[in-house]
Design a protein around this motif. Structure first.
Motif, PDB file in Angstrom:
ATOM      1  N   SER A   8     -17.090  19.408 -16.677  1.00 32.03           N
ATOM      2  CA  SER A   8     -15.657  19.626 -16.894  1.00 32.03           C
ATOM      3  C   SER A   8     -14.940  19.700 -15.551  1.00 32.03           C
ATOM      4  N   VAL A   9     -13.638  19.494 -15.586  1.00 28.67           N
ATOM      5  CA  VAL A   9     -12.823  19.497 -14.371  1.00 28.67           C
ATOM      6  C   VAL A   9     -11.684  20.488 -14.537  1.00 28.67           C
ATOM      7  N   ASP A  10     -11.587  21.443 -13.606  1.00 32.45           N
ATOM      8  CA  ASP A  10     -10.441  22.347 -13.545  1.00 32.45           C
ATOM      9  C   ASP A  10      -9.508  21.861 -12.444  1.00 32.45           C
ATOM     10  N   TYR A  11      -8.342  22.487 -12.358  1.00 31.24           N
ATOM     11  CA  TYR A  11      -7.386  22.083 -11.323  1.00 31.24           C
ATOM     12  C   TYR A  11      -6.834  23.309 -10.607  1.00 31.24           C
ATOM     13  N   LYS A  12      -6.726  23.194  -9.285  1.00 31.34           N
ATOM     14  CA  LYS A  12      -6.190  24.282  -8.470  1.00 31.34           C
ATOM     15  C   LYS A  12      -4.665  24.282  -8.549  1.00 31.34           C
ATOM     16  N   ASP A  13      -4.061  25.248  -7.872  1.00 29.15           N
ATOM     17  CA  ASP A  13      -2.600  25.365  -7.872  1.00 29.15           C
ATOM     18  C   ASP A  13      -1.931  24.135  -7.285  1.00 29.15           C
ATOM     19  N   ASP A  14      -2.623  23.445  -6.346  1.00 25.81           N
ATOM     20  CA  ASP A  14      -2.039  22.246  -5.743  1.00 25.81           C
ATOM     21  C   ASP A  14      -2.393  20.968  -6.506  1.00 25.81           C
ATOM     22  N   THR A  73     -14.631  21.366  -9.605  1.00 32.91           N
ATOM     23  CA  THR A  73     -15.724  21.290 -10.575  1.00 32.91           C
ATOM     24  C   THR A  73     -16.780  22.342 -10.266  1.00 32.91           C
ATOM     25  N   MET A  74     -17.723  22.492 -11.191  1.00 34.92           N
ATOM     26  CA  MET A  74     -18.836  23.407 -10.978  1.00 34.92           C
ATOM     27  C   MET A  74     -19.659  22.976  -9.767  1.00 34.92           C
ATOM     28  N   ALA A  75     -19.654  21.685  -9.478  1.00 34.59           N
ATOM     29  CA  ALA A  75     -20.389  21.191  -8.311  1.00 34.59           C
ATOM     30  C   ALA A  75     -19.816  21.770  -7.019  1.00 34.59           C
ATOM     31  N   ASP A  76     -18.473  21.809  -6.900  1.00 32.79           N
ATOM     32  CA  ASP A  76     -17.840  22.420  -5.724  1.00 32.79           C
ATOM     33  C   ASP A  76     -18.305  23.870  -5.574  1.00 32.79           C
ATOM     34  N   LYS A  77     -18.257  24.610  -6.675  1.00 35.14           N
ATOM     35  CA  LYS A  77     -18.535  26.051  -6.629  1.00 35.14           C
ATOM     36  C   LYS A  77     -20.000  26.331  -6.301  1.00 35.14           C
ATOM     37  N   GLN A  78     -20.922  25.625  -6.964  1.00 39.60           N
ATOM     38  CA  GLN A  78     -22.339  25.904  -6.755  1.00 39.60           C
ATOM     39  C   GLN A  78     -22.807  25.432  -5.379  1.00 39.60           C
ATOM     40  N   ALA A  79     -22.323  24.287  -4.939  1.00 43.17           N
ATOM     41  CA  ALA A  79     -22.691  23.809  -3.604  1.00 43.17           C
ATOM     42  C   ALA A  79     -22.158  24.760  -2.540  1.00 43.17           C
TER      43      ALA A  79
END
Length: 260
Positions: A30-36, A41-47
């Motif tokens: 799944s893809v979330d979006y930041k304020d900008d 994604t979960m990949a950003d967070k886990q890495a």
């Protein structure tokens, strides 16, 4: 800090983070979006968690600036700061085009001295230290080659962004069309790596970036001989109060190709 020790740790962390990213890449993520409005994604967070934990373990006295961690401004009091983009090119990741990277750099007194960029899909590994030079380890063969920019001032290959091209770039290409024989596009920090390995000669970025987008690429390309400055020809520094690179920048193979 011992640069050879640092680069070995950063290479290991980047490769491990790349495996985490690929494990998610192969799923229906799944893809979330930041304020900008930029994707997350979960990949950003886990890495990011893997890299930050590893840096704290190996280098507890250094500061860390990461795209995915709340900025602790006390980092500015530290001469040594790691700058991390755990998944550079999230848009490319979401598009599944393979052109995304793991970026980790170490800056000392605001200048990058160690840089590592890993390409999870191809397993190509770019890395540099100011002491030992810039190198690429080929993901397919394991062969390691030293990186040196070209010396071309004509028959130039221009590399630009897959997702962020601008009218100013188009105008610069038009103004120098007699020298430019080919324009190519690439995602994330791969553009600076292409200049470092002579697959491109000039890269101009007029749009906004942040320190974590450029620090590792900066170190690798500059160590390979590239000229790197902001668009007003001032030095691009790091571990700043404001992490936005708001002036744009260029990475070119030689001074003759500075066109701004």
């Amino acid at each position: 800090m011992n640069q050879s020790q640092v680069v070995n740790v950063l290479k290991d962390l980047a490769i491990q983070a790349g495996q985490v990213i690929m494990d998610i890449y192969d799923t229906d993520f799944s893809v979330d979006y930041k304020d900008d409005s930029s994707p997350l994604t979960m990949a950003d967070k886990q890495a990011n968690a893997l890299i930050v934990e590893g840096l704290k373990k190996h280098f507890p006295h250094a500061a860390i600036l990461s795209e995915e961690v709340k900025d602790d401004k006390s980092r500015r009091e530290n001469d040594y700061c790691f700058i991390v983009d755990p998944l550079d090119g999230t848009k490319e990741f979401v598009k599944r085009n393979g052109q995304f990277t793991v970026n980790i750099a170490l800056v000392y007194q605001q200048r990058p001295i160690v840089g590592v960029i890993y390409v999870p899909v191809t397993k190509d590994l770019y890395y540099a230290t100011k002491e030992a030079g810039a190198f690429k380890q080929d993901g397919a063969t394991g062969t390691i080659n030293e990186l040196k920019v070209s010396d071309k001032t004509d028959s130039i290959i221009w590399v630009g962004s897959k997702s962020h091209s601008t009218e100013k770039e188009a105008a610069l290409i038009e103004a120098h069309k007699a020298q430019i024989t080919e324009t190519i596009s690439a995602g994330s920090s791969l553009k600076g790596c292409l200049v470092a390995e002579q697959k491109a000669d000039v890269y101009y970025r007029f749009g906004l970036t942040c320190e974590w987008d450029t620090a590792a690429m900066h170190c690798i390309a500059e160590t390979a001989g590239a000229v790197i400055c902001q668009m007003d020809n001032t030095e691009l520094l790091y571990n700043r109060e404001d992490t936005l690179n708001d002036k744009g920048f260029y990475i070119v193979n030689c001074p003759e190709n500075v066109w701004v």
